[in-house]
Design an enzyme around this catalytic site. Structure first.
Site, PDB file in Angstrom:
ATOM      1  N   ASP A   1      -3.056   2.662  -6.033  1.00 33.30           N
ATOM      2  CA  ASP A   1      -1.972   2.714  -5.049  1.00 33.30           C
ATOM      3  C   ASP A   1      -1.887   1.513  -4.114  1.00 33.30           C
ATOM      4  OD1 ASP A   1      -4.260   3.276  -3.704  1.00 33.30           O
ATOM      5  OD2 ASP A   1      -3.471   4.988  -2.606  1.00 33.30           O
ATOM      6  N   GLU A   2      -2.563   0.431  -4.412  1.00 31.82           N
ATOM      7  CA  GLU A   2      -2.362  -0.758  -3.588  1.00 31.82           C
ATOM      8  C   GLU A   2      -2.598  -2.021  -4.403  1.00 31.82           C
ATOM      9  OE1 GLU A   2      -5.285  -1.554  -0.467  1.00 31.82           O
ATOM     10  OE2 GLU A   2      -6.539   0.046  -1.284  1.00 31.82           O
TER      11      GLU A   2
ATOM     12  N   ASP B   1       0.858  -1.184   0.000  1.00 31.55           N
ATOM     13  CA  ASP B   1       0.000   0.000   0.000  1.00 31.55           C
ATOM     14  C   ASP B   1       0.896   1.235   0.000  1.00 31.55           C
ATOM     15  OD1 ASP B   1      -2.173   1.612   0.095  1.00 31.55           O
ATOM     16  OD2 ASP B   1      -2.840   1.040   2.111  1.00 31.55           O
TER      17      ASP B   1
END
Lengths: 391, 377
Positions: A106-107, A12
């Site tokens: 973003d993860e 993350d």
């Protein structure tokens, strides 16, 4: 208890959008930085840790963020920059394993079971990923665990710039002290219901008989939470899934059991998804409807269209037809979702029609007008008539 | 029924008529080929799907006149796989015997009484008759038919409009993205303009049948039906004319003349062959329904870009009058239009990136192609 080795990573990015803004403009490093819609009803999409110190969190209304941290630097979203950096991060992940399941820009989940011979054990891979990401000027937090659920909980506990490994023998010690809301599927409603039963921690949940939970919460949810509380989660890491899609879904406090209401909710989700697509400057060809019934059976149905779309009417037209084709005789629906994949930079290029002027350009102009009114006066300033509550 | 004929003649006739057999035959008997041997030594082979009827004739030694309906696909396959030479056919009780060389086949037949009457007889006094050169008609069909729609939900657009007037026939087709209009000279014609819409499928078959025949086509329009009589010139011993008949499509064809612009200030003239090649090459990079972009200027720049795939660009010599701007088209539609033209150079006239563009042959006015652009994102 799971006996699987800890080979699942949840990576993350820390304050991703804000960090990308710092890459774009290094003078922003170290200052409270808040990214998000700058309109009256704008929402924070990302805040630097300097801004978080003032209590600013993502999804917070921008007005509140301004009050909490008036001296922060405020920057509008730049999705094309985030997408670009996200692709670089994805390339880092892919250099360690093909089993990468991106959850958003973003993860992502990574299954490194097949890579340990090549790169060393999972923790070592996690460290190497952190190093490669640092080369991009970014930091991330890595959770390493035997399954997706535990890996995600682990990364949430280790933020920012952390790495937390949950070994199979350490699962109980890690999980049991956590609050029940750490479990996937426990929202405010279920949380309250559990609290009334005196169940506050995951350990509390794990120690009562499954039957008791099932009686309290219903068979499906009860069994699901009991299994999570034991640290079990057998969902595989599925590469590509949920990659590059934009959507919206909602879990309803009460099951939906009326087709008319279901269609209205689908329209609401289609409208929201269309708005998100346009806000990100995207359009897409594959439209997916997700339906989770009260027994947790989940169905997803996709249709790929000949042309990219980004308008509510197009998304609703497809998802409505898809739902009616499912034709559940007695729907008891817990969750609905509408998403669009096969994305391209939008608005869609469209073959114009010689004979009809009602679709195409006119619809696009209408969408544009709707977006600008909502940006200025708020999401509910302009709504579809069929979504209004009956008088 | 009993007759002898050349396998090649029989195969030609069977393959011609079989094209009218629908894969989705509504009546079982419509999957059959209707074969009728006459005392005059002519054998008619016909098929219909009730919309489209195709009939042709071959010369044979008829021993016993009669009528039979054979299963179309199987019969076609059998004849196709026979060796060259003489074939004899004889119908018996509910079956037909095919003999060729040392081979014998017996095939169950369909009930001839069930077969619908064929709409191929001569016209009535009130029917309209026009005649034209088959090569000219074939050329005109090739220009227009592919612009018809394949979308069955807009039935009228799956057809081609025939506007017949004294001395002139105008064909028009549109799938609502492009419009093709072609004009040819004809002999005869009605006192005033008659408009009928004919299915593109029937006209595609007509165009195919006309390929290289070099004769004349007589066209008869009556009630809800048009019948084409094809004299296959040149082919010796073919035994007579072929007939293609088609029902009209009911409905109102869009007023296409209203769509044709009065004339645009911007006109680009380019070599047709080069345009075709360039659009084809650059179009390889316009995938997923993405357009090719044309920058109209003293040179023509054609470009395409497909995200995650790649991009292509090519510059062509051109003559240009007007302001420089970009217009985008579906590459296939643009290619279709340019390939329908026959002049060495073609002229593209355009208003702006959102108005329909006009593609014509240089100094040529019998064919017009109107193409709606793709609005760029």
């Amino acid at each position: 208890m799971t006996g699987a080795p800890s080979n699942i990573l949840h990576v993350d990015m820390d304050a991703f959008y804000a960090s990308v803004e710092v890459i774009k403009d290094p003078s922003l490093a170290g200052v409270p930085l808040i990214v998000g819609g700058q309109g009256g009803r704008g929402v924070v999409t990302s805040a630097s840790y300097e801004a978080r110190a003032f209590g600013v969190t993502s999804a917070m209304p921008m007005i509140r963020a301004r009050r909490l941290c008036p001296h922060a630097v405020f920057v509008p979203n730049d999705f094309s920059a985030y997408t670009e950096v996200s692709a670089k991060i994805g390339a880092v992940f892919n250099s360690f394993t093909p089993l990468v399941e991106p959850l958003s820009l973003d993860e992502a989940f990574l299954d490194v079971s097949g890579s340990v011979k090549l790169f060393g054990h999972a923790e070592a891979i996690g460290r190497r990923i952190k190093g490669r990401i640092a080369e991009l000027g970014l930091t991330c937090t890595v959770g390493v665990a035997p399954n997706k659920f535990l890996a995600k909980v682990a990364s949430a506990r280790a933020k920012p710039d952390g790495l937390l490994v949950i070994r199979p023998e350490g699962v109980e010690a890690f999980l049991h002290p956590l609050p029940v809301t750490a479990l996937w599927g426990v929202g405010a409603q279920t949380g309250e219901a559990l609290e009334r039963l005196g169940l506050k921690t995951v350990g509390d949940l794990a120690h009562i008989p499954r039957r008791t939970l099932e009686r309290a919460l219903g068979d499906a949810l009860g069994a699901h939470l009991h299994s999570l509380a034991k640290g079990n989660d057998d969902r595989p890491v599925t590469p590509g899934e949920a990659a590059k899609s934009v959507g919206s879904e909602e879990t309803y406090p009460h099951d939906l059991d009326d087709t008319e209401v279901v269609l209205r909710e689908i329209l609401r989700l289609a409208d929201r998804t269309a708005g998100r697509l346009r806000a990100k400057g995207l359009c897409g060809r594959t439209v997916t409807l997700k339906v989770r019934f009260s027994n947790f059976v989940t169905i997803t149905r996709s249709r790929t269209l000949p042309e990219e779309v980004d308008a509510t009417a197009d998304l609703y037209g497809v998802t409505r037809a898809t739902y009616l084709k499912l034709d559940p005789a007695r729907p008891r629906i817990r969750l609905l979702g509408v998403s669009v994949s096969g994305l391209a930079p939008g608005p869609p290029a469209r073959q114009l029609d010689l004979l009809s002027t009602t679709t195409g350009p006119r619809r696009q102009e209408a969408s544009k007008a709707i977006d600008s009114i909502r940006n200025r006066f708020g999401e509910r300033a302009l709504d579809l008539a069929s979504l209004l509550d009956p008088p | 029924m009993k007759f002898r004929c050349e396998r090649d003649d029989l195969l030609g006739a069977v393959q011609f008529a079989s094209r009218a057999i629908s894969n989705r035959a509504t009546l079982p008997v419509l999957s059959g080929l209707r074969i009728e041997a006459n005392e005059t030594g002519s054998v008619g082979v016909a098929a219909t799907d009730l919309e489209l009827t195709m009939q042709t004739a071959l010369q044979a030694g008829v021993d016993e006149p009669g009528l039979g309906v054979v299963p179309g696909r199987l019969f076609n396959e059998i004849v196709r796989n026979l060796g060259s030479g003489q074939v004899s056919l004889a119908s018996g009780e509910g079956e037909i015997e095919i003999a060729s060389g040392r081979g014998h086949f017996r095939v169950r037949t369909l009930m001839p009484d069930d077969y619908p009457a064929l709409p191929v007889e001569e016209g009535t006094p009130d029917s309209i008759s026009v005649e034209m050169d088959s090569g000219v008609l074939a050329g005109s069909l090739a220009q227009v038919v592919r612009s018809a729609s394949s979308d069955e939900s807009r039935q009228v657009l799956t057809g081609v409009l025939w506007e017949i007037e004294p001395g002139r026939l105008t064909l028009a087709a549109t799938d609502s993205y492009r419009l093709a209009v072609s004009e040819i000279e004809v002999e005869g014609g009605p006192g005033e303009v008659v408009k009928v819409i004919l299915p593109a499928r029937a006209l595609a078959e007509l165009g195919r049948a006309l390929q290289g025949t070099g004769g004349r086509v007589r066209t008869l329009v009556r009630e809800n039906l048009v019948t084409f009589f094809l004299t296959t010139g040149g082919q010796e011993g073919s035994g007579g004319e072929s007939v293609i008949a088609s029902r009209f499509i009911e409905g109102e064809f869009p007023n296409y003349r209203r769509l044709l612009p009065e004339g645009y200030p911007n006109a680009l003239t380019v070599d047709r062959e080069s345009l075709l090649e360039t659009v084809k090459r650059v179009g390889l990079l316009a995938q997923n329904n993405l357009p090719v972009k044309l920058r109209l200027a003293g040179e023509l720049e054609v470009s395409a870009h497909t995200p995650d795939v790649g991009e292509g660009q090519e510059v062509m010599d051109a003559e240009y009058r007007g302001e420089s701007f970009v217009i985008a088209f579906n590459p296939q539609f643009l290619h279709d239009g340019a390939s329908a033209l026959r002049t060495k150079r073609v002229v593209l006239e355009a208003g702006d990136g959102l108005k329909p563009a006009l593609l014509k042959g240089e100094d040529e006015s019998t064919f017009t192609y109107l193409l709606m652009p793709v609005r760029l994102s």
